[in-house]
Design an enzyme around this catalytic site. Sequence first.
Site, PDB file in Angstrom:
ATOM      1  N   ARG A   1       1.238  14.866  13.222  1.00 56.18           N
ATOM      2  CA  ARG A   1       1.918  14.506  11.963  1.00 56.18           C
ATOM      3  C   ARG A   1       2.137  15.772  11.134  1.00 56.18           C
ATOM      4  NH1 ARG A   1      -0.212   8.897   9.871  1.00 56.18           N
ATOM      5  NH2 ARG A   1       1.656   9.083   8.598  1.00 56.18           N
TER       6      ARG A   1
ATOM      7  N   CYS B   1      -3.549  12.712  13.731  1.00 54.30           N
ATOM      8  CA  CYS B   1      -4.289  11.463  13.718  1.00 54.30           C
ATOM      9  C   CYS B   1      -3.967  10.705  15.000  1.00 54.30           C
ATOM     10  CB  CYS B   1      -4.008  10.644  12.470  1.00 54.30           C
ATOM     11  SG  CYS B   1      -2.432   9.840  12.468  1.00 54.30           S
TER      12      CYS B   1
ATOM     13  N   ASP C   1       5.587   0.612  11.864  1.00 56.72           N
ATOM     14  CA  ASP C   1       4.328   0.002  11.412  1.00 56.72           C
ATOM     15  C   ASP C   1       4.170  -1.450  11.857  1.00 56.72           C
ATOM     16  OD1 ASP C   1       3.684   2.381  10.231  1.00 56.72           O
ATOM     17  OD2 ASP C   1       4.220   1.779   8.202  1.00 56.72           O
TER      18      ASP C   1
ATOM     19  N   ARG D   1      -8.226  -0.573   5.515  1.00 54.19           N
ATOM     20  CA  ARG D   1      -7.416   0.459   4.835  1.00 54.19           C
ATOM     21  C   ARG D   1      -6.109  -0.122   4.331  1.00 54.19           C
ATOM     22  NH1 ARG D   1      -5.711   5.044   8.335  1.00 54.19           N
ATOM     23  NH2 ARG D   1      -4.548   5.358   6.431  1.00 54.19           N
TER      24      ARG D   1
ATOM     25  N   LYS E   1       0.846  -1.216   0.000  1.00 54.03           N
ATOM     26  CA  LYS E   1       0.000   0.000   0.000  1.00 54.03           C
ATOM     27  C   LYS E   1       0.871   1.253   0.000  1.00 54.03           C
ATOM     28  CE  LYS E   1      -1.461   1.530   4.236  1.00 54.03           C
ATOM     29  NZ  LYS E   1      -1.133   2.928   4.525  1.00 54.03           N
ATOM     30  N   ASN E   2       1.883   1.265   0.884  1.00 52.22           N
ATOM     31  CA  ASN E   2       2.666   2.495   1.036  1.00 52.22           C
ATOM     32  C   ASN E   2       3.622   2.742  -0.129  1.00 52.22           C
ATOM     33  OD1 ASN E   2       1.304   3.022   3.341  1.00 52.22           O
ATOM     34  ND2 ASN E   2       2.967   2.491   4.751  1.00 52.22           N
TER      35      ASN E   2
HETATM   36  N1  EPU Z   1       7.789  14.439  10.404  1.00 51.33           N
HETATM   37  C1  EPU Z   1       8.116  15.750  10.678  1.00 51.33           C
HETATM   38  N2  EPU Z   1       7.847  16.685   9.710  1.00 51.33           N
HETATM   39  C2  EPU Z   1       7.305  16.363   8.502  1.00 51.33           C
HETATM   40  C3  EPU Z   1       6.993  15.015   8.226  1.00 51.33           C
HETATM   41  C4  EPU Z   1       7.249  14.073   9.202  1.00 51.33           C
HETATM   42  O1  EPU Z   1       8.612  16.077  11.755  1.00 51.33           O
HETATM   43  O2  EPU Z   1       7.103  17.259   7.678  1.00 51.33           O
HETATM   44  C5  EPU Z   1       8.048  13.425  11.421  1.00 51.33           C
HETATM   45  C6  EPU Z   1       6.787  12.628  11.795  1.00 51.33           C
HETATM   46  O3  EPU Z   1       6.013  13.307  12.760  1.00 51.33           O
HETATM   47  C7  EPU Z   1       7.386  11.336  12.296  1.00 51.33           C
HETATM   48  C8  EPU Z   1       8.604  11.156  11.411  1.00 51.33           C
HETATM   49  O4  EPU Z   1       8.902  12.446  10.869  1.00 51.33           O
HETATM   50  O5  EPU Z   1       7.815  11.507  13.637  1.00 51.33           O
HETATM   51  C9  EPU Z   1       8.423  10.174  10.282  1.00 51.33           C
HETATM   52  O6  EPU Z   1       7.235  10.469   9.563  1.00 51.33           O
HETATM   53  P1  EPU Z   1       7.131  10.251   7.999  1.00 51.33           P
HETATM   54  O7  EPU Z   1       6.957  11.577   7.329  1.00 51.33           O
HETATM   55  O8  EPU Z   1       8.240   9.386   7.528  1.00 51.33           O
HETATM   56  O9  EPU Z   1       5.747   9.473   7.869  1.00 51.33           O
HETATM   57  P2  EPU Z   1       4.826   9.489   6.593  1.00 51.33           P
HETATM   58  O10 EPU Z   1       5.660   9.609   5.408  1.00 51.33           O
HETATM   59  O11 EPU Z   1       3.725  10.465   6.796  1.00 51.33           O
HETATM   60  C10 EPU Z   1       4.863   6.923   6.109  1.00 51.33           C
HETATM   61  C11 EPU Z   1       3.874   5.786   6.102  1.00 51.33           C
HETATM   62  C12 EPU Z   1       3.445   5.470   7.521  1.00 51.33           C
HETATM   63  C13 EPU Z   1       4.693   5.098   8.326  1.00 51.33           C
HETATM   64  C14 EPU Z   1       5.724   6.239   8.258  1.00 51.33           C
HETATM   65  C15 EPU Z   1       7.031   5.906   8.950  1.00 51.33           C
HETATM   66  C16 EPU Z   1       2.741   6.039   3.981  1.00 51.33           C
HETATM   67  C17 EPU Z   1       1.501   6.314   3.252  1.00 51.33           C
HETATM   68  N3  EPU Z   1       2.717   6.178   5.305  1.00 51.33           N
HETATM   69  O12 EPU Z   1       4.185   8.028   6.669  1.00 51.33           O
HETATM   70  O13 EPU Z   1       2.595   4.345   7.435  1.00 51.33           O
HETATM   71  O14 EPU Z   1       4.342   4.855   9.656  1.00 51.33           O
HETATM   72  O15 EPU Z   1       6.006   6.551   6.877  1.00 51.33           O
HETATM   73  O16 EPU Z   1       7.610   4.789   8.390  1.00 51.33           O
HETATM   74  O17 EPU Z   1       3.735   5.656   3.391  1.00 51.33           O
HETATM   75  C18 EPU Z   1       0.865   2.888   8.092  1.00 51.33           C
HETATM   76  O18 EPU Z   1       1.007   2.309   7.012  1.00 51.33           O
HETATM   77  O19 EPU Z   1       0.181   2.435   9.030  1.00 51.33           O
HETATM   78  C19 EPU Z   1       1.538   4.176   8.288  1.00 51.33           C
HETATM   79  C20 EPU Z   1       1.168   5.043   9.240  1.00 51.33           C
END
Ligand code: EPU
Length: 420
Positions: A120, A115, A308, A400, A21-22
Amino acid sequence: MDKFIIAKSKLFGAVEISGSKNAALPIMAATLLTEGRCVIKNVPCLRDITTMIKILEVLGKKITFNNNILVVESNKSKKYVAPYRLVKTMRASFCCLGPLLAKVKKAKVALPGGCVIGPRPVNLHIKGLTGLGANISVEKGYCQAEAKKLKGNNIYLGGPFGSSVLATANVMMAAVLAQGDTLIEHAACEPEISSLGQFLREMGADIEGFGTPLIKIKGKKSLNGCEFKVISDRIEAGTFIAVSLATGSDILIEQAVPGHLFSVFEVARKMGAKITVDNKNKQIKVKPPKKIKAVNITTLPYPGFPTDLQAQFMACLTKAKGISLINEKIYPDRFMHVAELNRMGALIQKTGPYAIIEGCKKLQGAEVQASDLRASAALVVAGLVAENSSKISRIYHIDRGYENIEDKLKKLGANIKRIK
Ligand code: EPU
């Protein structure tokens, strides 16, 4: 709303892992970069994928989705607004921002908000795109971005919790059509980012280094459509490793990429499992111990142990001999499952970003509520080992991110039923 009724089960057999999915979600967003036809295979049939299809349709794409094959075509639309009613259900929609900016020169994407797994922020996305020359403002819950011309730059994407997966995706997708060279430093190294890099390359992008913290991109004027196969879902595979360990069942995991799961094997082996890998045939054989050993787990960006899988492994550790410690370093508040597992008789104490798990003799079936995608998977793991039966509500969360989860579990012999 559907519910699961689950009872204690001994499993045996093989399970086939679906597409990730991701990985699929940012790849779908990347189709906004071209007017060409994209054929994407191995796309899992999930609620988040349906949401992304709706967003792409609002943005002018024509889409068909059958037998896990997604075909995306364009009517040369200049639409650029991803509305709140869709974005609010799925954070990954925010990664339409980069490709819209690059292709349509403007984008208006609803802010995803917080969330249940904690705050986030999107500051790294905004920093990265601003570094490429975009003007970005946040107004009335929307992120509005504009750029007559994106220009390559050196972009540093490290944040307080390490790299960001979707911020890296957004900057990559904007930079492939920017003028000049971009260097992304402290890029996320997750396999889902490598898969996106590979897809962009198939589209004709000049990009290298994905899968490492340094990604180099030379901007191109335009990109073409292409055919592509999405990688297997490492988190789904890891969830079945947790199912095997918790239920004490031998399971063969098929259509997996073992190379994406070293940190998980390391933990499973410390817990006493025997893991045998067949890279060529994409198989992982899991033989659990009679009694799981307590371990300490720290979640980290890839190649560390994935956040995850934290909840699913916590559910396993309720059965371990001794005391385990989980240190959640990506989302320090991602512990909504603790209270529900404790309702089933687990002995877990949460303190700051740590959870202390005291192995207990038996979990008891109970009525519990899923709070998010991975927490719901943890409740399924717990439901499979608890005495008596459990009723899990709000399982739309699990829909999801896990394709045909109850059919896959039933095929392994699980006692699980979906009720309306
Ligand atoms: N963060 C920041 N600033 C930003 C973005 C992120 O400080 O602008 C922080 C976040 O708060 C967190 C860390 O950086 O502490 C990592 O977050 P990241 O941005 O990597 O998460 P994401 O890209 O929004 C994806 C996956 C998540 C998974 C995370 C971490 C997708 C669609 N989502 O989210 O997947 O937990 O990477 O590996 O790819 C799930 O599948 O259940 C899920 C939540």
